[in-house]
Design an enzyme around this catalytic site. Structure first.
Site, PDB file in Angstrom:
ATOM      1  N   HIS A   1     -56.517 -18.336   1.423  1.00 39.82           N
ATOM      2  CA  HIS A   1     -56.007 -19.528   0.750  1.00 39.82           C
ATOM      3  C   HIS A   1     -54.929 -20.214   1.599  1.00 39.82           C
ATOM      4  O   HIS A   1     -55.014 -21.404   1.884  1.00 39.82           O
ATOM      5  CB  HIS A   1     -55.418 -19.166  -0.609  1.00 39.82           C
ATOM      6  CG  HIS A   1     -56.433 -19.132  -1.707  1.00 39.82           C
ATOM      7  ND1 HIS A   1     -57.019 -20.265  -2.216  1.00 39.82           N
ATOM      8  CD2 HIS A   1     -56.969 -18.099  -2.404  1.00 39.82           C
ATOM      9  CE1 HIS A   1     -57.872 -19.931  -3.171  1.00 39.82           C
ATOM     10  NE2 HIS A   1     -57.861 -18.621  -3.302  1.00 39.82           N
TER      11      HIS A   1
ATOM     12  N   ASP B   1     -62.700 -18.120  -9.603  1.00 42.09           N
ATOM     13  CA  ASP B   1     -62.236 -19.328  -8.924  1.00 42.09           C
ATOM     14  C   ASP B   1     -63.139 -20.520  -9.209  1.00 42.09           C
ATOM     15  O   ASP B   1     -62.678 -21.668  -9.211  1.00 42.09           O
ATOM     16  CB  ASP B   1     -62.200 -19.107  -7.400  1.00 42.09           C
ATOM     17  CG  ASP B   1     -60.986 -18.311  -6.956  1.00 42.09           C
ATOM     18  OD1 ASP B   1     -60.021 -18.228  -7.729  1.00 42.09           O
ATOM     19  OD2 ASP B   1     -61.020 -17.780  -5.824  1.00 42.09           O
TER      20      ASP B   1
ATOM     21  N   GLN C   1     -58.811 -13.758  -0.921  1.00 38.49           N
ATOM     22  CA  GLN C   1     -57.504 -14.188  -1.408  1.00 38.49           C
ATOM     23  C   GLN C   1     -56.612 -14.644  -0.259  1.00 38.49           C
ATOM     24  O   GLN C   1     -55.944 -15.674  -0.343  1.00 38.49           O
ATOM     25  CB  GLN C   1     -56.824 -13.039  -2.154  1.00 38.49           C
ATOM     26  CG  GLN C   1     -55.448 -13.366  -2.710  1.00 38.49           C
ATOM     27  CD  GLN C   1     -55.489 -14.489  -3.722  1.00 38.49           C
ATOM     28  OE1 GLN C   1     -56.453 -14.621  -4.461  1.00 38.49           O
ATOM     29  NE2 GLN C   1     -54.472 -15.321  -3.750  1.00 38.49           N
TER      30      GLN C   1
ATOM     31  N   HIS D   1     -25.920 -32.645 -45.695  1.00 37.47           N
ATOM     32  CA  HIS D   1     -27.175 -31.925 -45.891  1.00 37.47           C
ATOM     33  C   HIS D   1     -27.221 -31.340 -47.306  1.00 37.47           C
ATOM     34  O   HIS D   1     -28.214 -31.460 -48.026  1.00 37.47           O
ATOM     35  CB  HIS D   1     -27.310 -30.786 -44.877  1.00 37.47           C
ATOM     36  CG  HIS D   1     -27.792 -31.204 -43.530  1.00 37.47           C
ATOM     37  ND1 HIS D   1     -27.097 -32.049 -42.718  1.00 37.47           N
ATOM     38  CD2 HIS D   1     -28.933 -30.878 -42.853  1.00 37.47           C
ATOM     39  CE1 HIS D   1     -27.765 -32.234 -41.581  1.00 37.47           C
ATOM     40  NE2 HIS D   1     -28.891 -31.528 -41.645  1.00 37.47           N
TER      41      HIS D   1
ATOM     42  N   GLU E   1     -51.187 -12.997 -10.733  1.00 34.45           N
ATOM     43  CA  GLU E   1     -52.066 -14.073 -11.188  1.00 34.45           C
ATOM     44  C   GLU E   1     -53.454 -13.515 -11.491  1.00 34.45           C
ATOM     45  O   GLU E   1     -54.023 -13.757 -12.556  1.00 34.45           O
ATOM     46  CB  GLU E   1     -52.147 -15.148 -10.104  1.00 34.45           C
ATOM     47  CG  GLU E   1     -53.079 -16.291 -10.422  1.00 34.45           C
ATOM     48  CD  GLU E   1     -53.216 -17.256  -9.249  1.00 34.45           C
ATOM     49  OE1 GLU E   1     -53.730 -18.370  -9.466  1.00 34.45           O
ATOM     50  OE2 GLU E   1     -52.817 -16.895  -8.113  1.00 34.45           O
ATOM     51  N   HIS E   2     -54.013 -12.774 -10.548  1.00 36.49           N
ATOM     52  CA  HIS E   2     -55.334 -12.156 -10.703  1.00 36.49           C
ATOM     53  C   HIS E   2     -55.190 -10.645 -10.572  1.00 36.49           C
ATOM     54  O   HIS E   2     -54.534 -10.166  -9.639  1.00 36.49           O
ATOM     55  CB  HIS E   2     -56.316 -12.627  -9.624  1.00 36.49           C
ATOM     56  CG  HIS E   2     -56.375 -14.108  -9.455  1.00 36.49           C
ATOM     57  ND1 HIS E   2     -55.884 -14.751  -8.332  1.00 36.49           N
ATOM     58  CD2 HIS E   2     -56.854 -15.078 -10.264  1.00 36.49           C
ATOM     59  CE1 HIS E   2     -56.069 -16.051  -8.465  1.00 36.49           C
ATOM     60  NE2 HIS E   2     -56.653 -16.282  -9.622  1.00 36.49           N
TER      61      HIS E   2
ATOM     62  N   GLN F   1     -43.821 -37.643  -4.108  1.00 33.92           N
ATOM     63  CA  GLN F   1     -43.942 -39.031  -4.558  1.00 33.92           C
ATOM     64  C   GLN F   1     -45.033 -39.186  -5.615  1.00 33.92           C
ATOM     65  O   GLN F   1     -44.925 -40.021  -6.516  1.00 33.92           O
ATOM     66  CB  GLN F   1     -44.193 -39.975  -3.378  1.00 33.92           C
ATOM     67  CG  GLN F   1     -45.473 -39.771  -2.608  1.00 33.92           C
ATOM     68  CD  GLN F   1     -45.329 -38.789  -1.463  1.00 33.92           C
ATOM     69  OE1 GLN F   1     -44.486 -37.898  -1.482  1.00 33.92           O
ATOM     70  NE2 GLN F   1     -46.154 -38.965  -0.428  1.00 33.92           N
TER      71      GLN F   1
ATOM     72  N   GLU G   1     -23.172 -23.799 -43.152  1.00 39.90           N
ATOM     73  CA  GLU G   1     -23.114 -24.414 -41.829  1.00 39.90           C
ATOM     74  C   GLU G   1     -22.139 -25.588 -41.778  1.00 39.90           C
ATOM     75  O   GLU G   1     -22.071 -26.299 -40.777  1.00 39.90           O
ATOM     76  CB  GLU G   1     -24.526 -24.894 -41.429  1.00 39.90           C
ATOM     77  CG  GLU G   1     -25.515 -23.745 -41.246  1.00 39.90           C
ATOM     78  CD  GLU G   1     -26.896 -24.213 -40.809  1.00 39.90           C
ATOM     79  OE1 GLU G   1     -27.161 -25.424 -40.873  1.00 39.90           O
ATOM     80  OE2 GLU G   1     -27.695 -23.356 -40.388  1.00 39.90           O
TER      81      GLU G   1
ATOM     82  N   TYR H   1     -52.646 -33.115 -10.657  1.00 44.43           N
ATOM     83  CA  TYR H   1     -52.420 -33.091  -9.208  1.00 44.43           C
ATOM     84  C   TYR H   1     -53.467 -32.165  -8.598  1.00 44.43           C
ATOM     85  O   TYR H   1     -53.545 -30.984  -8.944  1.00 44.43           O
ATOM     86  CB  TYR H   1     -51.015 -32.586  -8.889  1.00 44.43           C
ATOM     87  CG  TYR H   1     -50.668 -32.712  -7.418  1.00 44.43           C
ATOM     88  CD1 TYR H   1     -49.987 -33.827  -6.952  1.00 44.43           C
ATOM     89  CD2 TYR H   1     -51.051 -31.740  -6.496  1.00 44.43           C
ATOM     90  CE1 TYR H   1     -49.688 -33.967  -5.601  1.00 44.43           C
ATOM     91  CE2 TYR H   1     -50.768 -31.869  -5.146  1.00 44.43           C
ATOM     92  CZ  TYR H   1     -50.076 -32.994  -4.705  1.00 44.43           C
ATOM     93  OH  TYR H   1     -49.782 -33.138  -3.369  1.00 44.43           O
TER      94      TYR H   1
ATOM     95  N   ASN I   1     -47.841 -27.745  -3.056  1.00 43.72           N
ATOM     96  CA  ASN I   1     -46.966 -27.031  -2.132  1.00 43.72           C
ATOM     97  C   ASN I   1     -45.541 -26.937  -2.697  1.00 43.72           C
ATOM     98  O   ASN I   1     -45.273 -27.314  -3.843  1.00 43.72           O
ATOM     99  CB  ASN I   1     -46.989 -27.694  -0.750  1.00 43.72           C
ATOM    100  CG  ASN I   1     -46.463 -29.129  -0.789  1.00 43.72           C
ATOM    101  OD1 ASN I   1     -45.784 -29.546  -1.735  1.00 43.72           O
ATOM    102  ND2 ASN I   1     -46.778 -29.894   0.239  1.00 43.72           N
TER     103      ASN I   1
END
Length: 448
Positions: free
Chosen positions: A278, A377, A275, A436, A343-344, A207, A431, A140, A230
């Site tokens: 964005h 980036d 930053q 088994h 993140e950074h 979608q 068990e 995506y 998003n």
């Protein structure tokens, strides 16, 4: 203006984590959901309905939701290979060269990541792990307020290095495109061409995630979905997890700069502004024990903002999600950063290597003022797809391992099987799994 906080107040405000589904939804978005569905649904409920429609009605649902949400009546057909290549030829030569140089660095970095199968004969017979690439993945690529060709390179190239054969890209249609017959910024398609991708669909939102997860008459389902988006894209990825794999739940992007009195305030300000531009929810945070640096950075931010094209977005981001935190020392700054798990994380300090071992949680660490985050980036080498929302506590940046699977190989010899079979039988009996135990004993010459 960059507001100043003390550490405790920062923990309760700008350094406080909010789950993706608890981010405040604007009244504008809420009104849009109500108008679209005829009732006041939550974003999660709205996404669930879109996904259900895509799963049931395939291409027809994709076209319906693209018309309703993007204002374009567009069938979900793949962009032709000719159009993708033509886009690469159409962009300015300097842009084309920049993308190709970035692609070269990204590929070179990821080819150095160890990725191999292994086998051992030391445990009786042969045991090992076989590395297999995921067969088909979906990427995506967000459109949002700006085209992001770098997101194509940073996801597709590691996938190619890992050996993925099929990559399907989905990206939202752009109504402001100069070509009404192909509503997408050509630089996105150019990045696809450089990355060797020839399956691209103009499709966005929940979608698009539904199409990748469930498949439609036109779009074949993938095995794993990658890429940020998003709130609605993030919620959709969470809902389809299990039907397909996902890379993670991307939240708003974030950068923390730890700086001391040696830092260049103009550079610190520039990094924070980069930053903040964005989007409205981006976080740009300065942690420093230097009051003088905070004051100089505030002045620089005010001056540099006047020259920035996305000034309104920057101002809103800094007002609601950014700030400067005055710490007692760098040790406290590092502790705050580890707790926040950004993140950074940029270390604009003297001798940044001295602090690396103390960094426990971060998607990427940028050492020194010449390793600024903007280079990460675009072309430093590692993928810029990094864990957000505090997930750097347990998650890693996108890398070739995300695009492969490990298949365990077990080929024990007869002596080993007879030797360890009774042990397996004993555990199986503990068990209460009699069948088994029986299967283990039969191979060991014991009573059935």
């Amino acid at each position: 203006m960059l507001k100043q906080y003390d550490p405790q107040t920062a923990k309760e405000t700008i350094l406080k984590r909010t789950p993706p589904d608890e981010f405040p939804v604007s009244q504008h978005v809420q009104d849009g959901i109500t108008k679209l569905f005829g009732e006041p649904l939550t974003p999660d409920e709205a996404v669930s309905r879109i996904l259900k429609d895509v799963r049931s009605n395939g291409d027809f649902a994709l076209q319906t939701w693209t018309r309703a949400l993007d204002g374009i009546d567009l069938r979900p057909v793949p962009i032709t290979k000719t159009s993708i290549q033509s886009a690469l030829d159409s962009i300015p030569a300097a842009q084309r060269e920049a993308l190709q140089q970035a692609a070269t660095r990204i590929e070179s970095f990821h080819r150095r990541q160890p990725l191999s199968s292994w086998f051992t004969n030391e445990l009786g017979g042969t045991l090992g792990q076989i590395i297999r690439p995921i067969q088909r993945v979906g990427l995506y690529v967000p459109g949002g307020t700006a085209p992001l060709p770098s997101s194509v390179l940073m996801s597709a190239i590691p996938a190619r290095v890992a050996g993925v054969k099929e990559i399907a890209v989905v990206t939202p249609p752009n109504r402001s495109s100069a070509d009404p017959d192909l509503p997408v910024d050509p630089i996105i398609l150019a990045a696809c061409a450089i990355s060797g991708i020839d399956e691209v669909y103009l499709l966005g939102g929940a979608q698009a995630i539904g199409a990748l997860a469930y498949g439609t008459e036109t779009i074949r389902a993938v095995d794993k979905i990658f890429g940020p988006g998003n709130l609605f894209v993030t919620l959709a990825k969470r809902q389809v997890y299990g039907v397909v794999g996902i890379d993670g739940l991307a939240g708003p992007t974030e950068t923390v700069v730890i700086a001391d009195e040696s830092a260049n305030p103009a550079w610190v300000a520039a990094d924070l502004l980069a930053q903040a531009e964005h989007d409205l929810l981006a976080s740009a945070i300065l942690l420093t024990p230097s009051q003088e640096l905070i004051e100089k950075a505030q002045i620089e931010i005010a001056q540099q903002m006047e020259q920035r094209n996305r000034g309104e977005i920057i101002a809103a981001s800094l007002e609601n999600r950014g700030g400067a935190v005055l710490t007692s020392d760098l040790v406290e700054a590092v502790q705050l950063a580890n707790d926040y798990a950004p993140e950074h994380l940029a270390l604009s300090v003297r001798d940044p290597w001295n602090w690396v071992e103390k960094i426990k949680n971060a998607g990427g660490v940028f050492l020194g003022e010449h390793s600024f985050e903007v280079l990460g980036d675009y072309l430093a080498g590692p993928s810029h797809v990094m864990p957000t929302g505090g997930s750097a506590r347990f998650a890693s940046p996108l890398n070739v391992w995300d695009f492969v699977k490990i298949v365990s190989l077990v080929a024990l010899d007869r002596d080993t099987a007879e030797s360890v079979g009774p042990i397996a039988a004993m555990i199986a009996e503990a068990e209460c799994l009699d069948a088994h135990a029986n299967a283990a004993r039969l191979r060991s010459g014991g009573p059935a």
